[in-house]
Design a protein around this motif. Sequence first.
Motif, mmCIF file in Angstrom:
data_model
loop_
_atom_site.group_PDB
_atom_site.id
_atom_site.type_symbol
_atom_site.label_atom_id
_atom_site.label_comp_id
_atom_site.label_asym_id
_atom_site.label_seq_id
_atom_site.Cartn_x
_atom_site.Cartn_y
_atom_site.Cartn_z
ATOM 1 N N THR A 14 0.795 -1.218 0.000
ATOM 2 C CA THR A 14 0.000 0.000 0.000
ATOM 3 C C THR A 14 0.832 1.275 0.000
ATOM 4 O O THR A 14 0.341 2.339 0.323
ATOM 5 N N ASN A 15 2.111 1.192 -0.370
ATOM 6 C CA ASN A 15 2.945 2.387 -0.275
ATOM 7 C C ASN A 15 2.904 3.285 -1.503
ATOM 8 O O ASN A 15 3.497 4.356 -1.485
ATOM 9 N N GLN A 16 2.223 2.868 -2.571
ATOM 10 C CA GLN A 16 2.107 3.757 -3.727
ATOM 11 C C GLN A 16 0.765 3.583 -4.414
ATOM 12 O O GLN A 16 0.172 2.519 -4.385
ATOM 13 N N CYS A 17 0.320 4.654 -5.037
ATOM 14 C CA CYS A 17 -0.958 4.674 -5.745
ATOM 15 C C CYS A 17 -0.897 3.739 -6.953
ATOM 16 O O CYS A 17 0.085 3.742 -7.699
ATOM 17 N N GLY A 18 -1.934 2.967 -7.144
ATOM 18 C CA GLY A 18 -1.997 2.032 -8.264
ATOM 19 C C GLY A 18 -2.184 2.709 -9.607
ATOM 20 O O GLY A 18 -2.020 2.081 -10.656
ATOM 21 N N PHE A 19 -2.493 4.002 -9.620
ATOM 22 C CA PHE A 19 -2.690 4.700 -10.889
ATOM 23 C C PHE A 19 -1.544 5.671 -11.180
ATOM 24 O O PHE A 19 -0.876 5.560 -12.191
ATOM 25 N N HIS A 25 1.328 7.507 2.348
ATOM 26 C CA HIS A 25 1.737 7.347 3.744
ATOM 27 C C HIS A 25 0.550 6.788 4.501
ATOM 28 O O HIS A 25 -0.394 7.525 4.805
ATOM 29 N N GLU A 26 0.575 5.487 4.796
ATOM 30 C CA GLU A 26 -0.614 4.841 5.353
ATOM 31 C C GLU A 26 -1.022 5.363 6.721
ATOM 32 O O GLU A 26 -2.161 5.203 7.126
ATOM 33 N N LYS A 27 -0.124 6.026 7.431
ATOM 34 C CA LYS A 27 -0.489 6.554 8.746
ATOM 35 C C LYS A 27 -1.146 7.932 8.652
ATOM 36 O O LYS A 27 -1.872 8.331 9.548
#
Length: 74
Positions: A14-19, A25-27
């Motif tokens: 989850t550390n980067q946008c899929g698009f 930053h998940e926090k």
Amino acid sequence: MALPTDLYYISYFTNQCGFCKKKIHEKTDDIYMYNDTPFCIEECREKQLRVDEENRKDELKKKRVDSGPVTMLA
């Protein structure tokens, strides 16, 4: 219960946008999910939805062409 390796995978995944590939930053950032893929903003998620929909339409058209003409029996 999540194992440490699961938490590492989730954090890495989850550390980067899929698009747009922007770092997330998940926090501190909101994460918008679609098909197990994280997106940084709702607009990126919506853009991916539209891309996927167009790809599905193209696949359906290709399947229709590949299957040949439909003949009708009297």
